[in-house]
Structure formats: C-alpha cells, structure tokens
Design an enzyme around this catalytic site. Sequence first.
Site, short mmCIF file in Angstrom:
data_model
loop_
_atom_site.label_atom_id
_atom_site.label_comp_id
_atom_site.label_asym_id
_atom_site.label_seq_id
_atom_site.Cartn_x
_atom_site.Cartn_y
_atom_site.Cartn_z
N LYS A 140 36.51 -34.28 18.07
CA LYS A 140 35.43 -34.66 18.98
C LYS A 140 34.45 -35.57 18.24
CE LYS A 140 36.86 -31.64 22.05
NZ LYS A 140 37.54 -32.05 23.24
N SER A 155 41.38 -35.76 25.29
CA SER A 155 39.92 -35.62 25.25
C SER A 155 39.19 -36.72 24.47
CB SER A 155 39.52 -34.26 24.66
OG SER A 155 39.78 -34.21 23.28
#
Length: 149
Positions: A89, A40
């Site tokens: 993230k 990710s």
Amino acid sequence: ALDRRLMTTNERAADLTAGLLISVGIRRWALDTRYIFSPSMEPTLEVGDRFVLDKLSLRWRPPERGEVVCFRAPPPLSREYGEKACFVKRVVAVGGDTVQVRRGALYVNGARVREEYLRSPTLYAMPRLVVPQGHLFVLGDNRADSRDS
C-alpha cells in the site's frame, strides 16, 4: 592429479556454500522479491508484477508519506490471505497526522493531497481521524478495489 581434482572440488563446494549463505543473508535481511496478487495498487503495480523489496532503508528511518510499503496482513485478514502475505500500500499519513476523505479527495493535516497515481477517483468519504504515534495510515492506489487502513 587426484589431489588437484579433490582440491578443486573442495574449493567449488566452499564457493557454493559461501554463495548460498550470502544469498540467504541478503534475502533475509536486505532484499526480497514479492509478487502482486491483488489489483489494490493498480495502476502503479499490476496483478502479476514482481518487485524487489528493500528491507534495509526503513531500519534507519521511518516511512514517509507517498512511499509504497509492504507489511504483514492484519489479524482479521491473515486468516484469509495467510500469515506471511505481504500487503502493498501507499503511506498517506504518519503518526500524529490527521487524515480525512471528503468528496472523494484525501486531506492530510487539512491540506488536499494531489494523488496523480490513483486509478480512479475515490468514491467514499471518511471522517477525520488522527493517526496514532508509531502507526501509519495506508491506502491502495486503486481505492475502489483495496482493503485499506
């Protein structure tokens, strides 16, 4: 001679104990190592990469847009990844910001954000929303393979 060896052994045990306590303290409150288990955040962080997590700086200041953060999996995902899983993230918006994805581009507070770190263009749209105060809006750098805000 026996007393000297005993003293040396006691000193070594004390040094070892002190070192262990310092190490545990640093890991618990200051720094920790993490492992990247998903794509990710590619290309910034690759699967299998390890990094040192700074646990101190965010105790004195809030996260800023553009920073990479680590947080526990939200409840729906903690069953899949485990309660202690660290999601990594990028912060794209903070409390009070408006965030939107239009024609594959990220907009924060109405301004298009240059995201040179993206693996590939964003292939989805997202309606405008306001990030609640005290919350963050985070996205992975590999938007095609990331479970995001």
